[in-house]
Design a protein around this motif. Structure first.
Motif, PDB file in Angstrom:
ATOM      1  N   LYS A  61      67.525 -35.779 -80.550  1.00 59.54           N
ATOM      2  CA  LYS A  61      66.600 -36.688 -81.250  1.00 59.54           C
ATOM      3  C   LYS A  61      66.783 -36.684 -82.770  1.00 59.54           C
ATOM      4  O   LYS A  61      66.032 -37.315 -83.485  1.00 59.54           O
ATOM      5  CB  LYS A  61      65.151 -36.370 -80.883  1.00 59.54           C
ATOM      6  CG  LYS A  61      64.625 -35.069 -81.438  1.00 59.54           C
ATOM      7  CD  LYS A  61      63.129 -34.953 -81.179  1.00 59.54           C
ATOM      8  CE  LYS A  61      62.552 -33.756 -81.898  1.00 59.54           C
ATOM      9  NZ  LYS A  61      61.121 -33.631 -81.719  1.00 59.54           N
ATOM     10  N   LYS A  89      73.281 -36.332 -75.232  1.00 61.53           N
ATOM     11  CA  LYS A  89      72.389 -37.407 -74.777  1.00 61.53           C
ATOM     12  C   LYS A  89      72.761 -37.832 -73.362  1.00 61.53           C
ATOM     13  O   LYS A  89      71.882 -38.058 -72.526  1.00 61.53           O
ATOM     14  CB  LYS A  89      72.463 -38.618 -75.718  1.00 61.53           C
ATOM     15  CG  LYS A  89      71.633 -38.479 -76.966  1.00 61.53           C
ATOM     16  CD  LYS A  89      71.718 -39.746 -77.824  1.00 61.53           C
ATOM     17  CE  LYS A  89      70.727 -39.680 -78.954  1.00 61.53           C
ATOM     18  NZ  LYS A  89      70.736 -40.896 -79.774  1.00 61.53           N
ATOM     19  N   GLU A  96      65.432 -34.381 -74.943  1.00 58.57           N
ATOM     20  CA  GLU A  96      65.633 -33.098 -75.636  1.00 58.57           C
ATOM     21  C   GLU A  96      64.908 -31.949 -74.945  1.00 58.57           C
ATOM     22  O   GLU A  96      65.339 -30.811 -74.998  1.00 58.57           O
ATOM     23  CB  GLU A  96      65.260 -33.197 -77.116  1.00 58.57           C
ATOM     24  CG  GLU A  96      63.790 -33.220 -77.446  1.00 58.57           C
ATOM     25  CD  GLU A  96      63.169 -34.618 -77.485  1.00 58.57           C
ATOM     26  OE1 GLU A  96      62.031 -34.724 -77.951  1.00 58.57           O
ATOM     27  OE2 GLU A  96      63.825 -35.590 -77.047  1.00 58.57           O
ATOM     28  N   TYR A 165      59.372 -40.325 -87.977  1.00 56.17           N
ATOM     29  CA  TYR A 165      59.581 -41.047 -86.721  1.00 56.17           C
ATOM     30  C   TYR A 165      59.120 -42.495 -86.780  1.00 56.17           C
ATOM     31  O   TYR A 165      59.113 -43.191 -85.790  1.00 56.17           O
ATOM     32  CB  TYR A 165      58.913 -40.305 -85.555  1.00 56.17           C
ATOM     33  CG  TYR A 165      59.644 -39.046 -85.202  1.00 56.17           C
ATOM     34  CD1 TYR A 165      60.747 -39.077 -84.358  1.00 56.17           C
ATOM     35  CD2 TYR A 165      59.270 -37.827 -85.741  1.00 56.17           C
ATOM     36  CE1 TYR A 165      61.446 -37.926 -84.047  1.00 56.17           C
ATOM     37  CE2 TYR A 165      59.954 -36.664 -85.430  1.00 56.17           C
ATOM     38  CZ  TYR A 165      61.039 -36.728 -84.580  1.00 56.17           C
ATOM     39  OH  TYR A 165      61.730 -35.584 -84.278  1.00 56.17           O
ATOM     40  N   HIS A 170      61.199 -43.093 -80.152  1.00 55.04           N
ATOM     41  CA  HIS A 170      60.856 -41.752 -79.712  1.00 55.04           C
ATOM     42  C   HIS A 170      59.340 -41.706 -79.537  1.00 55.04           C
ATOM     43  O   HIS A 170      58.626 -42.367 -80.277  1.00 55.04           O
ATOM     44  CB  HIS A 170      61.320 -40.725 -80.757  1.00 55.04           C
ATOM     45  CG  HIS A 170      61.173 -39.315 -80.298  1.00 55.04           C
ATOM     46  ND1 HIS A 170      59.989 -38.630 -80.415  1.00 55.04           N
ATOM     47  CD2 HIS A 170      62.045 -38.483 -79.685  1.00 55.04           C
ATOM     48  CE1 HIS A 170      60.156 -37.432 -79.906  1.00 55.04           C
ATOM     49  NE2 HIS A 170      61.398 -37.313 -79.460  1.00 55.04           N
TER      50      HIS A 170
END
Length: 186
Positions: A61, A89, A96, A165, A170
């Motif tokens: 991430k 990934k 994750e 973020y 995410h």
């Protein structure tokens, strides 16, 4: 035998900033344990060992298009990092948490560490708050106190998460969810 933490950090694609984060969280966890004066049973060893490896798969991430998160040496090898990230990934289906768990298993982590890894963290905040297991609380709290570059207040940490973020694909990019976590849904 067990690997030392530097060997572990060198074995997996873990940028320096992430290594420092895990070392910082472990230090905060140990500090809390050293000042613990409650009847509640905790394990300093369990807390420290979990925190030292809790984000081993987080390159998944990490936004490598923002190389301020990388050292000068890592920036020079940006393509290598992107390739390692792509590989992880694919291997862990862009998850994750799955990567962190699997890497812990590969490292021979105990069932206790795997349990704490699975049941702690800001994504499990509501459960942690309602749990009787203070190991989970300390691991989660230590993680919440450590931003990428330093130990901060809980509010500073949530502000940092919101900033980092913002508009990223995410779960932490959903402001309402992050704000719920900040307040522990009080």
């Amino acid at each position: 035998g067990t690997m030392n933490i530097n060997a572990i950090y060198n074995k997996y694609p873990i940028p320096k900033i992430l290594q420092m984060h895990m070392l910082r969280t472990a230090a905060v966890g140990v500090f809390i344990c050293d000042h613990w004066n409650s009847e509640q049973q905790i394990s300093k060893k369990l807390i420290a060992e979990t925190l030292l490896i809790h984000d081993t798969g987080n390159i998944i991430k990490t936004d490598l298009n923002y190389p301020q998160m990388l050292t000068a040496k890592e920036k020079k090898q940006i393509q290598l990092w992107k390739d390692k990230q792509k590989m992880l990934k694919e291997k862990y289906n862009n998850d994750e948490h799955a990567a962190n768990f699997q890497i812990a298993k590969e490292l021979g982590a105990s069932a206790s560490i795997l349990y704490v890894l699975t049941h702690s963290g800001s994504s499990k905040l509501r459960d942690v708050i309602n749990s009787e297991d203070f190991n989970l609380g300390i691991v989660t709290y230590a993680d919440l106190r450590c931003a990428p570059h330093s130990v901060v207040s809980i509010d500073e940490r949530f502000d940092d998460v919101i900033k980092r973020y913002y508009k990223v694909d995410h779960p932490l990019s959903y402001l309402e969810e992050v704000e719920k976590r900040r307040t522990g849904n009080r």
